[in-house]
Write an enzyme that holds these catalytic residues in place. Structure first.
Site, PDB file in Angstrom:
ATOM      1  N   LYS A   1       2.870   3.399  -5.739  1.00  0.00           N
ATOM      2  CA  LYS A   1       2.296   2.407  -6.655  1.00  0.00           C
ATOM      3  C   LYS A   1       3.329   1.916  -7.682  1.00  0.00           C
ATOM      4  O   LYS A   1       3.237   0.784  -8.135  1.00  0.00           O
ATOM      5  CB  LYS A   1       1.066   3.003  -7.351  1.00  0.00           C
ATOM      6  CG  LYS A   1       0.033   3.576  -6.356  1.00  0.00           C
ATOM      7  CD  LYS A   1      -0.232   2.662  -5.158  1.00  0.00           C
ATOM      8  CE  LYS A   1      -0.865   3.401  -3.990  1.00  0.00           C
ATOM      9  NZ  LYS A   1      -0.881   2.605  -2.727  1.00  0.00           N
TER      10      LYS A   1
ATOM     11  N   ASN B   1      -5.211  -0.600  -4.226  1.00  0.00           N
ATOM     12  CA  ASN B   1      -5.162   0.426  -5.288  1.00  0.00           C
ATOM     13  C   ASN B   1      -4.762  -0.071  -6.664  1.00  0.00           C
ATOM     14  O   ASN B   1      -4.170   0.679  -7.455  1.00  0.00           O
ATOM     15  CB  ASN B   1      -4.211   1.571  -4.896  1.00  0.00           C
ATOM     16  CG  ASN B   1      -4.497   2.104  -3.532  1.00  0.00           C
ATOM     17  OD1 ASN B   1      -3.645   2.049  -2.634  1.00  0.00           O
ATOM     18  ND2 ASN B   1      -5.684   2.636  -3.332  1.00  0.00           N
TER      19      ASN B   1
ATOM     20  N   ASP C   1       0.840  -1.202   0.000  1.00  0.00           N
ATOM     21  CA  ASP C   1       0.000   0.000   0.000  1.00  0.00           C
ATOM     22  C   ASP C   1       0.870   1.246   0.000  1.00  0.00           C
ATOM     23  O   ASP C   1       0.510   2.273   0.562  1.00  0.00           O
ATOM     24  CB  ASP C   1      -0.911  -0.038   1.239  1.00  0.00           C
ATOM     25  CG  ASP C   1      -2.023   0.991   1.155  1.00  0.00           C
ATOM     26  OD1 ASP C   1      -2.562   1.359   2.224  1.00  0.00           O
ATOM     27  OD2 ASP C   1      -2.347   1.429   0.026  1.00  0.00           O
TER      28      ASP C   1
HETATM   29  O1  LIG Z   1      -0.313   6.962  -2.731  1.00  0.00           O
HETATM   30  C1  LIG Z   1      -0.956   6.212  -2.005  1.00  0.00           C
HETATM   31  N1  LIG Z   1      -0.351   5.511  -1.041  1.00  0.00           N
HETATM   32  C2  LIG Z   1       1.096   5.534  -0.871  1.00  0.00           C
HETATM   33  C3  LIG Z   1       1.621   6.733  -0.095  1.00  0.00           C
HETATM   34  C4  LIG Z   1       3.133   6.653  -0.129  1.00  0.00           C
HETATM   35  C5  LIG Z   1       3.731   6.400   1.215  1.00  0.00           C
HETATM   36  C6  LIG Z   1       4.897   5.521   1.177  1.00  0.00           C
HETATM   37  C7  LIG Z   1       5.202   4.569   2.092  1.00  0.00           C
HETATM   38  C8  LIG Z   1       6.431   3.903   1.856  1.00  0.00           C
HETATM   39  C9  LIG Z   1       7.065   2.932   2.642  1.00  0.00           C
HETATM   40  C10 LIG Z   1       8.284   2.432   2.266  1.00  0.00           C
HETATM   41  N2  LIG Z   1       8.886   2.856   1.136  1.00  0.00           N
HETATM   42  C11 LIG Z   1       8.301   3.795   0.359  1.00  0.00           C
HETATM   43  C12 LIG Z   1       7.072   4.330   0.717  1.00  0.00           C
HETATM   44  S1  LIG Z   1       6.101   5.540  -0.034  1.00  0.00           S
HETATM   45  C13 LIG Z   1      -2.437   6.111  -2.148  1.00  0.00           C
HETATM   46  C14 LIG Z   1      -3.108   7.074  -2.915  1.00  0.00           C
HETATM   47  C15 LIG Z   1      -4.503   7.022  -3.060  1.00  0.00           C
HETATM   48  C16 LIG Z   1      -5.218   8.036  -3.879  1.00  0.00           C
HETATM   49  C17 LIG Z   1      -6.288   7.661  -4.682  1.00  0.00           C
HETATM   50  C18 LIG Z   1      -6.965   8.613  -5.434  1.00  0.00           C
HETATM   51  C19 LIG Z   1      -6.562   9.933  -5.402  1.00  0.00           C
HETATM   52  F1  LIG Z   1      -7.222  10.869  -6.124  1.00  0.00           F
HETATM   53  C20 LIG Z   1      -5.482  10.317  -4.609  1.00  0.00           C
HETATM   54  C21 LIG Z   1      -4.813   9.377  -3.844  1.00  0.00           C
HETATM   55  C22 LIG Z   1      -5.232   6.003  -2.432  1.00  0.00           C
HETATM   56  C23 LIG Z   1      -4.570   5.041  -1.682  1.00  0.00           C
HETATM   57  O2  LIG Z   1      -5.264   4.036  -1.071  1.00  0.00           O
HETATM   58  C24 LIG Z   1      -3.188   5.071  -1.550  1.00  0.00           C
HETATM   59  O3  LIG Z   1      -2.590   4.086  -0.814  1.00  0.00           O
HETATM   60 MG   LIG Z   2      -3.944   2.492  -0.485  1.00  0.00          MG
END
Ligand SMILES: O=C(NCCCCc1cc2ccncc2s1)c1cc(-c2ccc(F)cc2)cc(O)c1O
Ligand SMILES: [Mg+2]
Length: 214
Positions: free
Chosen positions: A144, A170, A141
């Site tokens: 992406k 996602n 999660d």
């Molecule tokens: O980006 C998302 N989730 C990742 C956040 C990045 C955090 C990270 C954790 C980590 C740990 C270790 N290494 C590298 C990383 S990077 C995310 C985005 C949407 C979304 C959907 C529609 C939209 F209009 C706008 C956002 C929905 C979701 O359910 C998501 O999970």
């Molecule tokens: Mg998510």
């Protein structure tokens, strides 16, 4: 100073949830994100699918990539058997700081190891740092575009065994096309799509459950 959205989520938990009651923490976050401010938790609809996969598998070792505020961490950890361990990776220190407090409010800090840093750096160190042999379940999660490279990295590092489950959030929105193509076409995986909706919205999204065949 103005608060951030994760800090407002934490305040909602502290004001509305009961200490030591994971379900009330989950409910408080869902209420806040449905009625006050959208946030990228896996949410209650996909969360029920996550719960059923965890309950059916009864995993001893779980890796979560992407903690955010700890919503799915609390859902998973609350379903684990007594000696099971959940390692969750978060890149953003502000998210990690909030998640630690949310996980503690739920009373689940004993089952959860929250690690700050990037998946690409930490996956190769899992065995030596945490004494992990293989993961029974991985919940993807995070970024992406890291789902596929990190899956290949976990294979290379011998962190997956015959029967390990990858559960990816996602896969439709925002979407992970290269990852989907890989797990659906590789002879090393048996994949299944669980159609659902983007958290707190009517947009389509879903979870992909993939069994590693070894
Ligand atoms: O980006 C998302 N989730 C990742 C956040 C990045 C955090 C990270 C954790 C980590 C740990 C270790 N290494 C590298 C990383 S990077 C995310 C985005 C949407 C979304 C959907 C529609 C939209 F209009 C706008 C956002 C929905 C979701 O359910 C998501 O999970
Ligand atoms: Mg998510």
């Amino acid at each position: 100073t103005w608060s951030t959205r994760p800090q407002r989520i934490l305040r909602a938990v502290q004001q509305s949830a009961t200490r030591g009651d994971p379900r009330s923490v989950v409910r408080a976050i869902d209420q806040f994100c449905r009625h006050k401010e959208w946030a990228m938790n896996v949410g209650d609809e996909k969360g029920c699918i996550l719960d059923s996969v965890v309950s059916e598998l009864n995993p001893s070792t779980v890796l979560e990539l992407g903690t955010y505020c700890g919503y799915s961490t609390v859902r998973i950890a609350s379903l684990l058997p007594p000696h099971a361990k959940l390692i969750t990776l978060e890149f953003n220190p502000d998210f990690a700081a909030v998640a630690r407090q949310v996980i503690a409010w739920a009373g689940l800090q004993g089952k959860v190891q929250l690690v700050e840093g990037a998946s690409g750096d930490w996956i190769p160190k899992m065995k030596e740092q945490f004494g992990v042999k293989t993961f029974d379940l991985v919940f993807l999660d995070h970024w992406k575009d890291r789902y596929l490279p990190d899956t290949k990295l976990m294979e290379e590092c011998g962190l997956l065994r015959k029967g390990s489950i990858l559960l990816a959030d996602n896969v439709i929105c925002p979407g992970t096309p290269d990852y989907l193509e890989y797990v659906r076409n590789s002879p090393r995986y048996k994949s299944q799509y669980f159609k659902s909706h983007l958290e707190y919205t009517k947009a389509e999204d879903g979870l992909e459950k993939s069994v590693f065949l070894g």
